[in-house]
Design a protein around this motif. Structure first.
Motif, PDB file in Angstrom:
ATOM      1  N   ILE A  56      47.515  52.547  45.651  1.00 63.68           N
ATOM      2  CA  ILE A  56      48.098  52.838  44.352  1.00 63.68           C
ATOM      3  C   ILE A  56      46.974  52.861  43.319  1.00 63.68           C
ATOM      4  O   ILE A  56      46.303  51.849  43.077  1.00 63.68           O
ATOM      5  CB  ILE A  56      49.170  51.793  43.973  1.00 63.68           C
ATOM      6  CG1 ILE A  56      50.286  51.819  45.022  1.00 63.68           C
ATOM      7  CG2 ILE A  56      49.721  52.069  42.575  1.00 63.68           C
ATOM      8  CD1 ILE A  56      51.350  50.774  44.815  1.00 63.68           C
ATOM      9  N   VAL A 111      46.309  47.935  44.823  1.00 67.88           N
ATOM     10  CA  VAL A 111      46.271  48.562  43.508  1.00 67.88           C
ATOM     11  C   VAL A 111      44.827  48.540  43.005  1.00 67.88           C
ATOM     12  O   VAL A 111      44.162  47.497  43.052  1.00 67.88           O
ATOM     13  CB  VAL A 111      47.174  47.803  42.518  1.00 67.88           C
ATOM     14  CG1 VAL A 111      47.096  48.427  41.126  1.00 67.88           C
ATOM     15  CG2 VAL A 111      48.615  47.763  43.012  1.00 67.88           C
ATOM     16  N   ALA A 147      52.117  49.944  37.933  1.00 63.15           N
ATOM     17  CA  ALA A 147      51.494  50.049  39.249  1.00 63.15           C
ATOM     18  C   ALA A 147      51.684  48.767  40.051  1.00 63.15           C
ATOM     19  O   ALA A 147      51.988  48.800  41.254  1.00 63.15           O
ATOM     20  CB  ALA A 147      50.012  50.365  39.099  1.00 63.15           C
ATOM     21  N   ALA A 205      53.794  48.244  43.596  1.00 65.36           N
ATOM     22  CA  ALA A 205      53.225  47.612  44.791  1.00 65.36           C
ATOM     23  C   ALA A 205      54.126  46.498  45.305  1.00 65.36           C
ATOM     24  O   ALA A 205      54.386  46.403  46.519  1.00 65.36           O
ATOM     25  CB  ALA A 205      51.837  47.069  44.467  1.00 65.36           C
ATOM     26  N   THR A 264      45.444  53.268  39.565  1.00 65.45           N
ATOM     27  CA  THR A 264      45.931  52.949  38.226  1.00 65.45           C
ATOM     28  C   THR A 264      44.769  52.799  37.257  1.00 65.45           C
ATOM     29  O   THR A 264      43.624  53.120  37.578  1.00 65.45           O
ATOM     30  CB  THR A 264      46.799  51.676  38.271  1.00 65.45           C
ATOM     31  OG1 THR A 264      47.473  51.529  37.027  1.00 65.45           O
ATOM     32  CG2 THR A 264      45.948  50.445  38.562  1.00 65.45           C
ATOM     33  N   ARG A 287      49.081  50.139  34.324  1.00 69.77           N
ATOM     34  CA  ARG A 287      48.732  49.094  35.300  1.00 69.77           C
ATOM     35  C   ARG A 287      49.908  48.152  35.597  1.00 69.77           C
ATOM     36  O   ARG A 287      50.103  47.732  36.742  1.00 69.77           O
ATOM     37  CB  ARG A 287      47.516  48.301  34.811  1.00 69.77           C
ATOM     38  CG  ARG A 287      46.892  47.413  35.875  1.00 69.77           C
ATOM     39  CD  ARG A 287      45.572  46.807  35.423  1.00 69.77           C
ATOM     40  NE  ARG A 287      44.963  45.985  36.472  1.00 69.77           N
ATOM     41  CZ  ARG A 287      44.124  46.436  37.392  1.00 69.77           C
ATOM     42  NH1 ARG A 287      43.776  47.714  37.404  1.00 69.77           N
ATOM     43  NH2 ARG A 287      43.620  45.632  38.308  1.00 69.77           N
ATOM     44  N   VAL A 331      45.814  43.246  44.223  1.00 73.20           N
ATOM     45  CA  VAL A 331      45.581  43.874  42.922  1.00 73.20           C
ATOM     46  C   VAL A 331      44.098  43.683  42.608  1.00 73.20           C
ATOM     47  O   VAL A 331      43.625  42.558  42.419  1.00 73.20           O
ATOM     48  CB  VAL A 331      46.457  43.244  41.825  1.00 73.20           C
ATOM     49  CG1 VAL A 331      46.204  43.937  40.486  1.00 73.20           C
ATOM     50  CG2 VAL A 331      47.937  43.364  42.203  1.00 73.20           C
TER      51      VAL A 331
END
Length: 493
Positions: A408, A381, A445, A449, A410, A442, A461
């Motif tokens: 991902i 992320v 997101a 994940a 965000t 966020r 992250v």
């Protein structure tokens, strides 16, 4: 702002001579210095400098009401100094820094001070050194992005490198409390904005330089030039430089103070690894250093970039007189800094980490590190901060897609910008397919994940690390990636 208990005094006339200022009004004695009107104490010299949006002189009345006895400012600010003595200079930042160092009697020279600069790794190297000094019984101070420490006391850091008046006061407190070392991160902003004037380090260290902060520095050469200032006799006695990046080699070639070089594998460097071997949850290594010193040990840190950080910390520790045999024994217990590949573990079958990576190179490095220990998929992320270097956004997006199996995209502190516009800039040139996706919120997101993760996978992250807030449209709300990630893991069926 914390200040020493011992009294310090200086006169306006003496400081005028020191910095080439003109004194308007009577000479008098002052006992402290600050540029923040709300932090003024009785007897202070108030620094009124022109800011990006407002001149500090507009706060002179407030500072005087709180006890400021004089002002350091420029010709513009002088007009606001009604009834209060003023020192007037053209370069207020430099003058303020030099006066602060002089008032507190140059405290950094009384500590074995170590300054770490570079795009990535500053926090980790500083933290490792602080841990090493603590392990061998040496009280030390730490100043950096995550926190400030004076021995065991922990203070919140407002920025990577404090303003000059705060920095010199902190160093004076450390000296007063008999710290042996000061280890601190030195940002390119601090060097460019003259915060480091009057400071001096026994050792200055360089980790690397890659694209970042070009909203401030405009280009990489200007960014490099800002950092290179630290490696002069004005600021340091000797330099420790990692030469694995082109900018590191360039710096080592141009500095005029003594240089110790480091490399992950280049045996020409003074310090280098002769062997590294991945083991469960870590790396076993052998490193050669000054005079043929050999350190054989093991580290729990992951990734080649963390080996670079560790090698730099070990080399500096040896220079500080710590026995290599003792270092070998200490190294397995050393941990990384908060928010730097920090594990979030609630007994799940997959691994999960939070990392501060917020530059293209840092994103690539942390993804490569995760690849070393991930048998399954890497699900990552990432967002880009608003009101910051926009040129790195597509590069960070590319690094994410290239390094992760599932990317991902965000938000990450969009500040005054629209999150959707930042995400467009990150992804406009990319081709990616589901399950890779854009999830603007966020929290959502991170949940996505975690939902995609299976045993043997790794969830990363990236971008915020240790930070505990999210700024959207000027409003900061509580947000900690570690907590949000833990909650998502816990809530997963």
């Amino acid at each position: 702002m914390i200040r020493p208990l011992a009294p310090f005094t200086a006169t306006l006339n003496d400081m005028a001579q020191l910095v080439g200022a003109s004194l308007h009004g009577a000479d008098l004695t002052f006992t402290g210095i600050t540029h923040v009107d709300s932090e003024v104490e009785a007897g202070d010299l108030f620094i009124a400098v022109a800011g990006a949006h407002v001149h500090g002189a507009t706060f002179i009345d407030s500072a005087v009401k709180r006890g400021a006895v004089a002002v350091l400012t420029d010709e513009t600010g002088l007009a606001y100094c009604t009834g209060v003595p003023a020192l007037v200079v053209s370069d207020v930042r430099t003058a303020g820094a030099l006066i602060a160092a002089s008032l507190y009697q140059n405290p950094m020279r009384d500590l074995m001070s170590i300054g770490i600069t570079g795009t990535n790794g500053k926090t980790t190297v500083s933290t490792l050194l602080y841990q090493i000094f603590a392990a061998v019984g040496r009280d030390s101070g730490l100043i950096g992005t995550v926190e400030t420490r004076i021995g065991a006391e922990v203070l919140k850091s407002s920025r990577t490198t404090p303003e000059a008046a705060e920095l010199q006061a902190l160093a004076a407190v450390m000296r007063e409390r008999h710290m042996r070392h000061l280890v601190m991160e030195v940002s390119s902003h601090a060097l460019s904005l003259k915060r480091m004037k009057g400071s001096h380090f026994a050792i200055a260290a360089f980790t690397n330089l890659t694209q970042d902060h070009l909203d401030f520095h405009k280009d990489l050469d200007s960014y490099f030039a800002a950092k290179a200032q630290l490696f002069t006799s004005e600021y340091a006695d000797q330099a420790f430089i990692n030469i694995d990046s082109p900018y590191g080699q360039r710096l080592a070639d141009q500095v005029k103070i003594g240089v110790t070089t480091l490399s992950r594998s280049n045996t020409v460097a003074t310090w280098h690894f002769t062997q590294t071997h991945k083991v469960a949850r870590g790396v076993e290594f052998s490193a050669r250093g000054t005079g043929g010193i050999l350190i054989e040990s093991r580290t729990q840190l992951s990734g080649g970039f963390n080996l670079d950080n560790l090698l730099l910390a070990l080399a500096i520790a040896v220079e500080c007189g710590i026995d290599p045999i003792e270092l070998a024994a200490i190294t397995p217990s050393l941990t990384g800094a908060a928010g730097r590949l920090e594990a979030v573990s609630l007994g799940q079958g997959y691994r999960a980490f939070v990392d501060y990576a917020h530059s293209p190179d840092a994103v690539s490095n942390v993804l490569a590190a995760a690849r070393e220990f991930t048998p399954g998929k890497i699900i990552a992320v990432l967002g880009c901060g608003g009101d910051r270097d926009a040129s790195k956004r597509p590069l960070m997006g590319r690094a994410l897609v290239d390094g992760a199996d599932v990317a991902i995209f965000t938000s990450d502190n969009p500040r005054s910008e629209k999150p959707s516009e930042i995400l467009k800039q990150m992804t406009a040139s990319l081709n990616f397919q589901a399950p890779s996706q854009i999830v603007e919120d966020r929290t959502d997101a991170i949940r996505v994940a975690v939902a995609l993760a299976a045993d043997a996978d790794t969830v990363l992250v990236l971008g915020k690390g240790h930070e505990t807030g999210q700024e959207i449209a000027g409003v900061v709300t509580a947000f900690d990636d570690r907590l949000v990630l833990a909650q998502a893991i816990e809530a997963k069926p």
